[in-house]
Design a protein around this motif. Structure first.
Motif, mmCIF file in Angstrom:
data_model
loop_
_atom_site.group_PDB
_atom_site.id
_atom_site.type_symbol
_atom_site.label_atom_id
_atom_site.label_comp_id
_atom_site.label_asym_id
_atom_site.label_seq_id
_atom_site.Cartn_x
_atom_site.Cartn_y
_atom_site.Cartn_z
ATOM 1 N N MET A 2 39.700 47.963 45.194
ATOM 2 C CA MET A 2 38.437 48.235 45.873
ATOM 3 C C MET A 2 37.274 47.898 44.949
ATOM 4 S SD MET A 2 39.219 51.767 47.891
ATOM 5 C CE MET A 2 37.570 51.816 48.527
ATOM 6 N N ILE A 3 36.233 47.315 45.516
ATOM 7 C CA ILE A 3 35.019 47.039 44.746
ATOM 8 C C ILE A 3 34.392 48.366 44.357
ATOM 9 C CG2 ILE A 3 32.694 46.072 44.886
ATOM 10 C CD1 ILE A 3 33.882 43.928 46.750
ATOM 11 N N ASN A 4 33.981 48.482 43.115
ATOM 12 C CA ASN A 4 33.411 49.721 42.599
ATOM 13 C C ASN A 4 32.040 49.428 41.983
ATOM 14 O OD1 ASN A 4 32.985 52.283 41.665
ATOM 15 N ND2 ASN A 4 34.404 52.109 39.951
#
Length: 179
Positions: A2-4
């Motif tokens: 997931m993009i964080n």
């Protein structure tokens, strides 16, 4: 995976004159000039287009950047977008700081609109030498107000998407009791 997202690294706008822009932000908003990068071609596209890219410290790790593009047509604005829509908002600590900033900007000959009460924030508005609208604001929302705004946000967007009329769920933000 997931993009964080950690934070916004920088926001970049075009300017008419890099030196004038840097000096204006230093003199009027007390921003520190951090970095200048200049190239004869765009690294991402390889297009031959010289530019000056300047970076200013907007506080708390936020960076405001500008590009001067001498070989491009003169800067313009979208004639279909009102000038109040696209803007950069900077936060100050409290009302005293906002009022002091307004007084200082006006003493320097800058036209300032406000203080405008938005129910959960208070703001002033003015323009930089490139025609970019700027906002200085301070927050004074209660936890209850923020919770309520978050609760009604999905309902408001859903209603707006159907009617294209302002939903009244948060009309209290600009009601007379806050003026």
């Amino acid at each position: 995976m997931m993009i964080n997202i950690q934070q916004i690294h920088h926001v970049a706008y075009r300017c008419n004159d890099a030196k004038e822009t840097v000096e204006w932000y230093q003199d009027n908003l007390n921003m520190e000039f951090l970095v200048a990068i200049a190239e004869d071609k765009v690294p991402s596209t390889k297009a031959p287009d010289p530019y000056m890219h300047v970076f200013l410290d907007a506080g708390q790790g936020n960076i405001l950047a500008f590009f001067e593009l001498p070989n491009s047509p003169a800067m313009g604005k979208d004639p279909n977008t009102p000038e109040w829509v696209q803007h950069i908002a900077f936060e100050v600590e409290n009302r005293d700081d906002l009022l002091a900033a307004k007084e200082e900007l006006e003493a320097k000959g800058i036209d300032v609109i406000g203080v405008v009460n938005h129910g959960i924030i208070h703001s002033i508005y003015f323009f930089d030498p490139n025609g970019h609208r700027l906002e200085l604001t301070y927050r004074d929302a209660t936890e209850e107000q923020l919770k309520e705004l978050k609760r009604v946000a999905p309902e408001m967007v859903a209603e707006w998407s159907i009617t294209k009329r302002a939903p009244k769920h948060a009309a209290w933000l600009h009601s007379e009791e806050f003026e």
